[in-house]
Write a protein that holds these residues in place. Sequence first.
Motif, PDB file in Angstrom:
ATOM      1  N   UNK A  44       0.821  -1.186  -0.010  1.00  0.00           N
ATOM      2  CA  UNK A  44       0.071   0.120  -0.036  1.00  0.00           C
ATOM      3  C   UNK A  44       0.650   1.256   0.135  1.00  0.00           C
ATOM      4  N   UNK A  45       0.704   1.932  -0.839  1.00  0.00           N
ATOM      5  CA  UNK A  45       1.288   3.322  -0.909  1.00  0.00           C
ATOM      6  C   UNK A  45       1.280   4.171   0.134  1.00  0.00           C
ATOM      7  N   UNK A  46       2.460   4.736   0.502  1.00  0.00           N
ATOM      8  CA  UNK A  46       2.603   5.649   1.665  1.00  0.00           C
ATOM      9  C   UNK A  46       3.022   7.072   1.265  1.00  0.00           C
ATOM     10  N   UNK A  47       4.140   7.103   0.567  1.00  0.00           N
ATOM     11  CA  UNK A  47       4.587   8.553   0.064  1.00  0.00           C
ATOM     12  C   UNK A  47       5.488   8.536  -1.090  1.00  0.00           C
ATOM     13  N   UNK A  48       5.528   9.501  -1.894  1.00  0.00           N
ATOM     14  CA  UNK A  48       6.821   9.454  -2.702  1.00  0.00           C
ATOM     15  C   UNK A  48       7.242  10.828  -2.903  1.00  0.00           C
ATOM     16  N   UNK A  49       8.681  10.858  -3.221  1.00  0.00           N
ATOM     17  CA  UNK A  49       9.504  12.102  -3.120  1.00  0.00           C
ATOM     18  C   UNK A  49      10.072  12.261  -4.750  1.00  0.00           C
ATOM     19  N   UNK A  51      13.118  13.817  -6.157  1.00  0.00           N
ATOM     20  CA  UNK A  51      14.372  14.465  -5.583  1.00  0.00           C
ATOM     21  C   UNK A  51      14.053  14.526  -4.102  1.00  0.00           C
ATOM     22  N   UNK A  52      14.199  15.819  -3.580  1.00  0.00           N
ATOM     23  CA  UNK A  52      13.965  16.109  -2.106  1.00  0.00           C
ATOM     24  C   UNK A  52      12.673  16.527  -1.937  1.00  0.00           C
ATOM     25  N   UNK A  53      11.800  16.716  -2.822  1.00  0.00           N
ATOM     26  CA  UNK A  53      10.581  17.082  -2.575  1.00  0.00           C
ATOM     27  C   UNK A  53       9.538  16.113  -2.233  1.00  0.00           C
ATOM     28  N   UNK A  54       8.944  16.090  -1.200  1.00  0.00           N
ATOM     29  CA  UNK A  54       7.944  15.173  -0.933  1.00  0.00           C
ATOM     30  C   UNK A  54       6.611  15.816  -1.556  1.00  0.00           C
ATOM     31  N   UNK A  55       6.006  15.060  -2.710  1.00  0.00           N
ATOM     32  CA  UNK A  55       4.979  15.454  -3.500  1.00  0.00           C
ATOM     33  C   UNK A  55       3.649  14.534  -3.166  1.00  0.00           C
ATOM     34  N   UNK A  56       3.623  13.685  -2.559  1.00  0.00           N
ATOM     35  CA  UNK A  56       2.668  13.011  -2.242  1.00  0.00           C
ATOM     36  C   UNK A  56       2.616  12.435  -0.871  1.00  0.00           C
ATOM     37  N   UNK A  57       1.979  12.617   0.122  1.00  0.00           N
ATOM     38  CA  UNK A  57       2.207  11.673   1.579  1.00  0.00           C
ATOM     39  C   UNK A  57       0.577  11.270   1.964  1.00  0.00           C
ATOM     40  N   UNK A  58      -0.353  11.193   0.843  1.00  0.00           N
ATOM     41  CA  UNK A  58      -1.662  10.929   0.986  1.00  0.00           C
ATOM     42  C   UNK A  58      -1.724   9.439   1.600  1.00  0.00           C
ATOM     43  N   UNK A  59      -0.907   8.685   1.651  1.00  0.00           N
ATOM     44  CA  UNK A  59      -1.156   7.239   1.994  1.00  0.00           C
ATOM     45  C   UNK A  59      -0.454   7.053   3.602  1.00  0.00           C
ATOM     46  N   UNK A  60       0.231   8.157   4.090  1.00  0.00           N
ATOM     47  CA  UNK A  60       0.650   7.848   5.379  1.00  0.00           C
ATOM     48  C   UNK A  60      -0.545   7.622   6.320  1.00  0.00           C
TER      49      UNK A  60
ATOM     50  N   UNK B  92      -0.849   2.526 -12.410  1.00  0.00           N
ATOM     51  CA  UNK B  92      -0.291   3.961 -12.114  1.00  0.00           C
ATOM     52  C   UNK B  92      -1.055   4.803 -12.541  1.00  0.00           C
ATOM     53  N   UNK B  93      -1.261   6.152 -11.664  1.00  0.00           N
ATOM     54  CA  UNK B  93      -2.287   7.274 -12.067  1.00  0.00           C
ATOM     55  C   UNK B  93      -1.705   8.222 -11.203  1.00  0.00           C
ATOM     56  N   UNK B  94      -1.358   9.227 -11.996  1.00  0.00           N
ATOM     57  CA  UNK B  94      -0.753  10.567 -11.180  1.00  0.00           C
ATOM     58  C   UNK B  94       0.436  10.221 -10.373  1.00  0.00           C
ATOM     59  N   UNK B  95       1.217   9.535 -10.725  1.00  0.00           N
ATOM     60  CA  UNK B  95       2.324   9.164  -9.933  1.00  0.00           C
ATOM     61  C   UNK B  95       2.255   8.205  -8.915  1.00  0.00           C
ATOM     62  N   UNK B  96       1.036   7.539  -8.543  1.00  0.00           N
ATOM     63  CA  UNK B  96       0.878   6.845  -7.503  1.00  0.00           C
ATOM     64  C   UNK B  96       0.677   5.296  -8.090  1.00  0.00           C
ATOM     65  N   UNK B  97       1.119   4.140  -7.490  1.00  0.00           N
ATOM     66  CA  UNK B  97       1.088   3.013  -7.894  1.00  0.00           C
ATOM     67  C   UNK B  97       0.376   2.266  -6.746  1.00  0.00           C
ATOM     68  N   UNK B  98      -0.568   1.591  -7.189  1.00  0.00           N
ATOM     69  CA  UNK B  98      -1.768   0.884  -6.365  1.00  0.00           C
ATOM     70  C   UNK B  98      -1.659  -0.551  -6.772  1.00  0.00           C
ATOM     71  N   UNK B  99      -1.476  -1.421  -5.920  1.00  0.00           N
ATOM     72  CA  UNK B  99      -1.268  -2.817  -6.063  1.00  0.00           C
ATOM     73  C   UNK B  99      -2.553  -3.550  -5.436  1.00  0.00           C
TER      74      UNK B  99
END
Lengths: 118, 109
Positions: A44-49, A51-60, B92-99
Amino acid sequence: GAGVSQSPRYKVAKRGQDVALRCDPISGHVSLFWYQQALGQGPEFLTYFQNEAQLDKSGLPSDRFFAERPEGSVSTLKIQRTQKEDSAVYLCASSSTRAGLQVQETQYFGPGTRLLVL
Amino acid sequence: SQQGEEDPQALSIQEGENATMNCSYKTSINNLQWYRQNSGRGLVHLILIRSNEREKHSGRLRVTLDTSKKSSSLLITASRAADTASYFCATSRAGKSTFGDGTTLTVKP
């Protein structure tokens, strides 16, 4: 070349303890992702960066979870005041391209850190 | 909640047989990827199929994608005992991968 590495591979923590999980992505990879995988389930997705920018942390899952990648390479996922439900494998992945592109490239996964909270 | 769902949850076959796993998803995607995970290990990327592609091959792997049905299938031909693993699809959509939760494949020698 070297793949994605993660440390520690295994961590046992007492409930309430803080933990820090490290990810070393493939050198030069722009994007870095963190996932949580419970036993018998998919990541399950938590977050992604990027480079150094955290662009999505919606899964935390809560504000006890914090991730950083201050210099755009190594990343640390920190979990404060661990709870039993935090027990899982934490996977890190990196990609050579910017996430969100139409032609997103492959994510390369590390072996994961298996966290057990007692 | 998971975007993708694999079917079946578990599959057991004899070495040399073909294995087919299916994946369904809910929303529009940029691409769909299949991964393999051996017990206690990280995920290994197998194949990526873009939303404008219908079929892709890589060695003994064949992946199809039907965007109208929001489904994909992974076929492993001439299976080997070493193919025993869990297989996941990821969208994958908008950068997010969902499994999805994966299909556990057991290939008996």
